[in-house]
Structures are given as C-alpha cells and as structure tokens.
Design a protein around this motif. Structure first.
Motif, mmCIF file in Angstrom:
data_model
loop_
_atom_site.group_PDB
_atom_site.id
_atom_site.type_symbol
_atom_site.label_atom_id
_atom_site.label_comp_id
_atom_site.label_asym_id
_atom_site.label_seq_id
_atom_site.Cartn_x
_atom_site.Cartn_y
_atom_site.Cartn_z
ATOM 1 N N GLN A 117 -31.722 16.106 17.752
ATOM 2 C CA GLN A 117 -32.196 14.731 17.782
ATOM 3 C C GLN A 117 -31.072 13.792 18.220
ATOM 4 O O GLN A 117 -31.279 12.894 19.030
ATOM 5 N N PHE A 118 -29.852 14.048 17.684
ATOM 6 C CA PHE A 118 -28.702 13.228 18.087
ATOM 7 C C PHE A 118 -28.400 13.393 19.568
ATOM 8 O O PHE A 118 -28.021 12.444 20.247
ATOM 9 N N ILE A 119 -28.543 14.637 20.065
ATOM 10 C CA ILE A 119 -28.238 14.875 21.475
ATOM 11 C C ILE A 119 -29.246 14.137 22.355
ATOM 12 O O ILE A 119 -28.908 13.614 23.410
ATOM 13 N N ALA A 120 -30.495 14.032 21.863
ATOM 14 C CA ALA A 120 -31.527 13.324 22.637
ATOM 15 C C ALA A 120 -31.402 11.805 22.498
ATOM 16 O O ALA A 120 -31.552 11.074 23.475
ATOM 17 N N HIS A 121 -31.128 11.323 21.283
ATOM 18 C CA HIS A 121 -31.081 9.874 21.029
ATOM 19 C C HIS A 121 -29.915 9.556 20.110
ATOM 20 O O HIS A 121 -29.975 9.829 18.919
ATOM 21 N N SER A 122 -28.883 8.996 20.674
ATOM 22 C CA SER A 122 -27.731 8.642 19.871
ATOM 23 C C SER A 122 -27.291 7.249 20.289
ATOM 24 O O SER A 122 -27.272 6.963 21.492
ATOM 25 N N PRO A 123 -26.922 6.337 19.352
ATOM 26 C CA PRO A 123 -26.906 6.559 17.904
ATOM 27 C C PRO A 123 -28.302 6.474 17.281
ATOM 28 O O PRO A 123 -29.248 6.026 17.924
ATOM 29 N N ALA A 124 -28.369 6.894 16.028
ATOM 30 C CA ALA A 124 -29.633 6.821 15.296
ATOM 31 C C ALA A 124 -29.334 6.542 13.825
ATOM 32 O O ALA A 124 -28.249 6.865 13.331
ATOM 33 N N SER A 125 -30.302 5.916 13.144
ATOM 34 C CA SER A 125 -30.167 5.735 11.700
ATOM 35 C C SER A 125 -30.775 6.947 11.002
ATOM 36 O O SER A 125 -31.548 7.695 11.598
ATOM 37 N N ARG A 126 -30.411 7.126 9.733
ATOM 38 C CA ARG A 126 -30.978 8.258 8.984
ATOM 39 C C ARG A 126 -32.500 8.145 8.893
ATOM 40 O O ARG A 126 -33.197 9.150 8.920
ATOM 41 N N GLN A 127 -32.981 6.913 8.796
ATOM 42 C CA GLN A 127 -34.435 6.698 8.708
ATOM 43 C C GLN A 127 -35.125 7.167 9.991
ATOM 44 O O GLN A 127 -36.171 7.797 9.941
ATOM 45 N N GLU A 128 -34.508 6.836 11.155
ATOM 46 C CA GLU A 128 -35.085 7.269 12.438
ATOM 47 C C GLU A 128 -35.085 8.798 12.543
ATOM 48 O O GLU A 128 -36.036 9.397 13.040
ATOM 49 N N LEU A 129 -33.997 9.393 12.055
ATOM 50 C CA LEU A 129 -33.903 10.861 12.121
ATOM 51 C C LEU A 129 -34.978 11.503 11.260
ATOM 52 O O LEU A 129 -35.594 12.495 11.657
ATOM 53 N N ALA A 130 -35.199 10.928 10.073
ATOM 54 C CA ALA A 130 -36.214 11.485 9.175
ATOM 55 C C ALA A 130 -37.594 11.375 9.833
ATOM 56 O O ALA A 130 -38.376 12.331 9.831
ATOM 57 N N ALA A 131 -37.854 10.228 10.457
ATOM 58 C CA ALA A 131 -39.155 10.036 11.095
ATOM 59 C C ALA A 131 -39.325 11.007 12.268
ATOM 60 O O ALA A 131 -40.392 11.594 12.461
ATOM 61 N N ALA A 132 -38.244 11.205 13.043
ATOM 62 C CA ALA A 132 -38.355 12.042 14.250
ATOM 63 C C ALA A 132 -38.453 13.529 13.912
ATOM 64 O O ALA A 132 -39.071 14.294 14.648
ATOM 65 N N THR A 133 -37.819 13.948 12.817
ATOM 66 C CA THR A 133 -37.782 15.387 12.525
ATOM 67 C C THR A 133 -38.818 15.801 11.482
ATOM 68 O O THR A 133 -39.078 16.990 11.321
ATOM 69 N N GLY A 134 -39.366 14.826 10.749
ATOM 70 C CA GLY A 134 -40.305 15.163 9.688
ATOM 71 C C GLY A 134 -39.616 15.672 8.430
ATOM 72 O O GLY A 134 -40.278 16.121 7.490
ATOM 73 N N LEU A 135 -38.277 15.601 8.405
ATOM 74 C CA LEU A 135 -37.546 16.030 7.207
ATOM 75 C C LEU A 135 -37.460 14.861 6.227
ATOM 76 O O LEU A 135 -37.578 13.699 6.617
ATOM 77 N N SER A 136 -37.243 15.171 4.944
ATOM 78 C CA SER A 136 -37.163 14.092 3.946
ATOM 79 C C SER A 136 -35.861 13.308 4.128
ATOM 80 O O SER A 136 -34.886 13.819 4.692
ATOM 81 N N SER A 137 -35.840 12.065 3.625
ATOM 82 C CA SER A 137 -34.635 11.227 3.746
ATOM 83 C C SER A 137 -33.455 11.900 3.071
ATOM 84 O O SER A 137 -32.326 11.865 3.571
ATOM 85 N N ALA A 138 -33.720 12.536 1.926
ATOM 86 C CA ALA A 138 -32.625 13.173 1.178
ATOM 87 C C ALA A 138 -32.032 14.323 1.990
ATOM 88 O O ALA A 138 -30.807 14.462 2.095
ATOM 89 N N THR A 139 -32.914 15.129 2.612
ATOM 90 C CA THR A 139 -32.433 16.261 3.423
ATOM 91 C C THR A 139 -31.627 15.750 4.606
ATOM 92 O O THR A 139 -30.540 16.255 4.902
ATOM 93 N N VAL A 140 -32.155 14.717 5.265
ATOM 94 C CA VAL A 140 -31.444 14.165 6.420
ATOM 95 C C VAL A 140 -30.074 13.642 6.003
ATOM 96 O O VAL A 140 -29.067 13.897 6.672
ATOM 97 N N ALA A 141 -30.007 12.948 4.859
ATOM 98 C CA ALA A 141 -28.732 12.394 4.393
ATOM 99 C C ALA A 141 -27.715 13.520 4.172
ATOM 100 O O ALA A 141 -26.552 13.411 4.577
#
Ligand SMILES: [Zn+2]
Length: 404
Positions: free
Chosen positions: A19-43
């Motif tokens: 996800q970072f390689i495709a879209h950088s920079p990103a917030s943890r919230q954006e990463l969670a939304a894009a990957t479907g992983l929980s906020s805690a896992t992303v953090a």
C-alpha cells in the motif's frame, strides 16, 4: 498448507508495505481502510516497518476537527534490493530502491554454448558488484533475489533441473554466497513474474490471479488468496507441461502434446513452418526473438500467413487457458513475458475469443484477460520482491538462516 499466525502477520506486513509503495505518504486510517485490516493491526505493522527503517513518520495532516493524523511515508532510501534474472541467453541484474524504482542495471550475455554453472555464477557476481558499486556509502542492500529457469529448491538453494543447460541439483546459492555478502533468495521466473504482478502489476489487490508466462518456455504462475502459490515442492504452475493434445508434439520434458509445444516461441514457429512452409516468415532461422518480432510486424501489416498463425496459436492457447478458468475461477489472467509483449493486442483479442469458446460461462464472466502492465523486466522486479519479502519475513525470526 495450514496458515500459521506468523504467515498471517507476514502477509499483513506485505499488504501494508504494498500500500505504501502504491500511495505514499499515507495515514494509518487510510491504510486500514485500503487493506481492510483493523486500526490496531495497522498501528503495530507500521511500528515494525518504522523500526526496520522501511517507512518514516513525515508529519501530520488535519483530520477536520479531530486529532491531527500522523502521516507515514515509504523511506525509499531505507535500503536497496537487487533482482537477478538468469535467462538462457543473458543475465540481467537490477538495483532497486525501496519504492522498487530501478536505480542501476547491468546486462551480461551468456556465451552461446555455455553449460557450466561457474560461468553463470561469475556473470551474476559481476553484475551484482557492478550495480551495487553505484550505491552511496551507508546504503544497505537488504538482499539479492535470483531467478533461474526451471525447477528450483528454494530452501536448499538448488537449481534442481534447468533443461536448457541440463543442470541437475546445482547448489547455486552456495556458489553465490561464497562471493556475495548479502542475504540471497532463489526461485524461478514463473514465481518471480507472479510476485511482480502481485506487488506492482495487474494482480495487485486481487485475490485470485493467473500469470501466464509466454516465452521460450511456458508456465502459469498462480496467486491464490492474494499470495503466490508455490505448491508443496515449489513446482506449482508447470501448466506448460500439461497435456493439450493426446499423442501430440514431442516435448523436452519427455511428454507429448504439452501446452508449451504449441504456444511457446519454438512451438509457434513450428506451427508456422507446418502450416505455411513456403512463407518467408518460415525461413527465419534459429533466432527465436527475431522470428517472433518478424511475425508481430507481419501481423501488424495484415499479412494473411502471419494472421492465420496468430489465430492458430490463439486457438491452442485459448483452450488451455479455458481449463485454468474452469479449474481456478480467477479474477484475472495476465499474459506476461516476451512473446506476449511482442504479439500484444492482436494476440490478446484472439485469445479472449478462443477462451470464450471453451470456458464455462459463469467463471468466464468473472475473469478479465489482460496484458502485463509492467514496463520493465518483470523477472528482475519479482526477484527483488523476494529479497524484500525476505527482509519482512525475518523481522521476528532471528534464527532464520543468514548468509555471509
Ligand atoms: Zn512438456
């Protein structure tokens, strides 16, 4: 194979880094939304990647009244990766930054008639030295991924069987590790191309994809559940040696009527000679690349012999691909490697029609067939991602084998 919790952590780590390689920079919230992983896992995962130096905190973004959100970016300078594509006629070596941009490349020709592994090892070592010499002081090489044609024992670092050179159980990784100080990863072009599509190409973000390698050899790399499917002995994808015609053309694998004997470059040229022995295109000699180039140009010019040969090839390829559609129900089939790249859109159109004649309607309706969008050597790119995956996999496994 049972997925352990460590496998899941590793695959989540890949997802976040992709996800970072495709879209950088990103917030943890954006990463969670894009990957479907929980906020805690992303953090947690972002924390690990920061610790590894692969990503860095780069500031904050206003979140519309709430707490400002931390932005994290790929640290392209955080390490370099090397991808090596050993082919029958050349050794390509490319140096990548962490965004998987090519920073340096080297190309060495394999001497015609070369057979021994010593010569190939020397070319790889020279290529790796040449590209890493351009690195600024203090830049670390996270690893070197090496792709060698044929069957590969990844764990043992062996080229189990390379038909073109008649190699059997060649300890390629040991030979290289004596001369290269970086962590090394060995696999074959089929798996490398599939990894490249998963990280950067038409399989990114897809669950089930088939990457069809159309070159001298033919294979179908499988990405199932968003991950490269290697099979129990790293041999999955040898679709080129599945039988398409009973008692058909003899194949170098010992079988008859294999897919490869009809749709690999030598198979296409054989069809041309059999169907149109008097055509000038049939007399192109032994240079496969030149022959396929000439065929592609003739198709573009509307030459009836070339168009008929393309159609003939597409019929066989379409039937063989329809088997994959019915068997695997993939979201996408990606036509990759040099024959697909050269024959391009006309081949794609003819193949789509042929697949539609053979596949079942329901799985067919869900399957897109496309040409690989990767503009550079997908084997080097995929091999480099093996080194990146190695660096990510070994985060919490200090006992993983390290080579000096
Ligand atoms: Zn075969």
């Amino acid at each position: 194979m049972k997925r352990t919790s460590r496998d899941i952590r590793t695959s989540n780590r890949y997802q976040v880094l992709r996800q970072f390689i495709a879209h950088s920079p990103a917030s943890r919230q954006e990463l969670a939304a894009a990957t479907g992983l929980s906020s805690a896992t992303v953090a947690t995962l972002v924390g690990e990647l920061v610790e590894l130096g692969l990503v860095t905190e780069v500031g904050f973004v206003d979140s519309g009244g709430g707490r400002p959100r931390g932005l994290v970016a790929l640290n392209t300078e955080g390490g370099a990766l090397v991808g090596v594509d050993i082919a029958e006629t050349y050794v390509h070596v490319e140096l990548f930054d962490l965004g998987l941009n090519v920073v340096a490349r080297s190309e060495e020709r394999v001497r015609p008639g070369a057979r021994g592994p010593e010569e190939v090892v020397a070319l790889v070592v020279a290529g790796v030295h040449a590209v890493t010499a351009e690195l600024a002081d203090g830049h670390r090489v996270l690893g070197v991924g090496v792709s060698v044609p044929g069957q590969v024992d990844r764990e043992g670092g062996l080229s189990v069987y390379a038909p073109n050179w008649d190699w059997h159980d060649v300890p390629l990784l040991d030979a290289l590790s004596g001369q290269l100080a970086h962590p090394l990863y060995l696999d074959n072009p089929l798996h490398a191309c599939t990894a490249a599509e998963l990280w950067f190409g038409a399989a990114r973000g897809r669950s089930d994809a088939v990457v069809v390698n159309l070159g001298t050899g033919v294979g179908a790399g499988l990405a199932l559940g968003g991950a490269l499917h290697r099979g129990v002995s790293n041999s999955a994808g040898e679709w080129g040696h599945t039988t398409l015609v009973l008692d058909g053309r003899r194949c170098h694998c010992g079988g008859r009527g294999c897919v490869e004997t009809y749709v690999g470059a030598p198979g296409i040229m054989r069809s041309l000679r059999e169907l149109h022995p008097d055509s000038a295109l049939s007399r192109s000699g032994d240079d496969q690349t030149a022959a396929i180039d000439a065929l592609a140009r003739a198709v573009a010019d509307g030459d009836p012999v070339a168009v008929a040969t393309l159609g003939h090839t597409a019929r066989y390829l379409g039937a063989a691909l329809a088997n994959l559609v019915n068997l695997l129900n993939p979201e996408v089939i990606i036509l990759s490697s040099w024959v697909a790249a050269r024959l391009g859109e006309p081949l794609l159109d003819a193949v789509r029609e042929a697949v539609a004649r053979h596949a079942l309607r329901r799985p067919l309706a869900a399957t897109e067939i496309v040409l690989s969008p990767i503009p550079t050597d997908p084997v080097c790119l995929g091999a480099a991602t093996f080194a990146l995956e190695g660096a990510l996999t070994h985060v919490r496994t200090p006992l993983a084998r390290s080579r000096r």
